[in-house]
Scaffold this active site. Structure first.
Site, mmCIF file in Angstrom:
data_model
loop_
_atom_site.group_PDB
_atom_site.id
_atom_site.type_symbol
_atom_site.label_atom_id
_atom_site.label_comp_id
_atom_site.label_asym_id
_atom_site.label_seq_id
_atom_site.Cartn_x
_atom_site.Cartn_y
_atom_site.Cartn_z
ATOM 1 N N HIS A 139 -4.152 -24.916 -27.150
ATOM 2 C CA HIS A 139 -3.542 -26.083 -26.502
ATOM 3 C C HIS A 139 -2.192 -25.765 -25.890
ATOM 4 O O HIS A 139 -1.455 -26.674 -25.492
ATOM 5 C CB HIS A 139 -3.403 -27.246 -27.496
ATOM 6 C CG HIS A 139 -4.714 -27.904 -27.802
ATOM 7 N ND1 HIS A 139 -4.847 -28.954 -28.672
ATOM 8 C CD2 HIS A 139 -5.968 -27.662 -27.330
ATOM 9 C CE1 HIS A 139 -6.120 -29.318 -28.742
ATOM 10 N NE2 HIS A 139 -6.813 -28.551 -27.942
ATOM 11 N N CYS A 147 2.789 -24.395 -13.124
ATOM 12 C CA CYS A 147 2.957 -25.089 -11.848
ATOM 13 C C CYS A 147 1.746 -25.995 -11.612
ATOM 14 O O CYS A 147 0.688 -25.808 -12.200
ATOM 15 C CB CYS A 147 3.054 -24.031 -10.743
ATOM 16 S SG CYS A 147 3.252 -24.720 -9.097
HETATM 17 ZN ZN LIG Z 1 4.033 -22.823 -7.950
#
Ligand SMILES: [Zn+2]
Length: 305
Positions: A139, A147
């Site tokens: 997890h 990102c």
């Molecule tokens: Zn990125």
């Protein structure tokens, strides 16, 4: 065995629990393939709030909707400052230390054919002597970030490290003060907002390489035995493992404070995990000491110091 509770300090264990621990110890010493799956209950003794079933639990106070990528994308600033910093980047997580249960699991992993999959993102297993190649933090892990831009290398393959979130403070507040507010950290590659390297409710285990899902599936598939420790069975990996175990007839042990009737087909070990794991370690040592045929194997008792 400095961090193993002596028998006199442990809660009394019922006969069924003791018998199940003995059976598991024998299987471990016999070299069977075992996967331990640990959940939030293991870290409670380290001072970390569990996710469910307590009034102060995170998901009792914040709707699970906050824990989604969708919500993050709607307003990353609010998500960071109203949810994430208030629930996870807190001293109880950042200052937590592994407890006796974590250390005993590490020792068992060192001397048996056991792998470890943890649902916990608290980094506590990785602060023990657990062999890194035997651990998957399925997890995610606190302190790592990803990102959200598709095709950015940090969205699916690599992780970002931020050692000190104070560097992003937007009003002079600090982590130590407990009221840190930050500008949303941005990806160094594509400049999009970044989010923690944690698995959110609307994400899949295959969404990022950090979760190492193919390795988890391989371990589960090849295991003879699953051992659940301190998990509420309410997340994907435990549900997947229980379903697989039932389908393929694997032995499954459940170390927990209660025996959930929904899982009555599991072998229950009902006790605080520090007590049940202490007894498990003792049984392994005892069996290894008796066993004249496994002299070449690493011994748990060599490592208890
Ligand atoms: Zn990125």
């Amino acid at each position: 065995m400095a961090d193993v509770k002596p028998d006199s300090d442990r809660v009394p264990l019922d006969a069924e629990t003791r018998a199940n621990i003995s059976e598991l110890a024998q299987m471990l010493v016999d070299g069977q393939n075992v996967v331990f799956i640990t959940g939030a209950g293991l870290s409670v003794a380290s001072g970390i709030t569990p996710y469910r079933y307590r009034q102060d639990a995170i998901w009792s106070n914040f709707v699970t909707e906050w824990g989604t990528r969708k919500r993050f994308k709607e307003d990353p600033f609010a998500w960071w400052n109203e949810f994430w910093l208030r629930t996870h980047e807190k001293p109880e997580f950042l200052n937590a230390k592994p407890n006796a249960g974590h250390h005993m699991i590490a020792r068992i992993l060192q001397c048996t054919n056991t792998k470890l999959v943890t649902q916990n993102i608290d980094r506590l297993h990785s602060q023990t002597s657990v062999p890194v190649q035997k651990l998957v933090e399925v997890h995610g892990r606190l302190g790592k970030y990803k990102c959200i831009t598709p095709n950015c290398e940090f969205s699916t393959k690599s992780s970002l490290d931020i050692p000190d979130l104070d560097a992003f403070s937007c009003d002079g507040s600090t982590m130590a003060s407990g009221n840190l507010r930050v500008h949303v950290p941005l990806c160094p590659s594509c400049h999009a907002p970044i989010m923690p390297q944690s698995l959110f409710f609307d994400e899949k285990y295959t969404s990022h390489a950090f979760f190492n899902w193919p390795r988890v599936v391989k371990w589960l598939t090849h295991a003879d035995i699953f051992v659940f420790i301190g998990t509420s069975f309410s997340v994907g990996v435990t549900q997947e493992a229980v379903a697989m175990g039932r389908r393929t007839g694997k032995r499954m042990f459940n170390f927990n404070l209660y025996a959930d009737p929904e899982y009555s087909d599991l072998l229950h070990v009902v006790a605080p995990s520090s007590d049940s794991l202490a007894l498990l370690c003792e049984k392994i040592i005892s069996l290894q000491t008796d066993d004249r045929n496994v002299l070449e194997k690493p011994r748990l008792w060599y490592r208890m110091g």
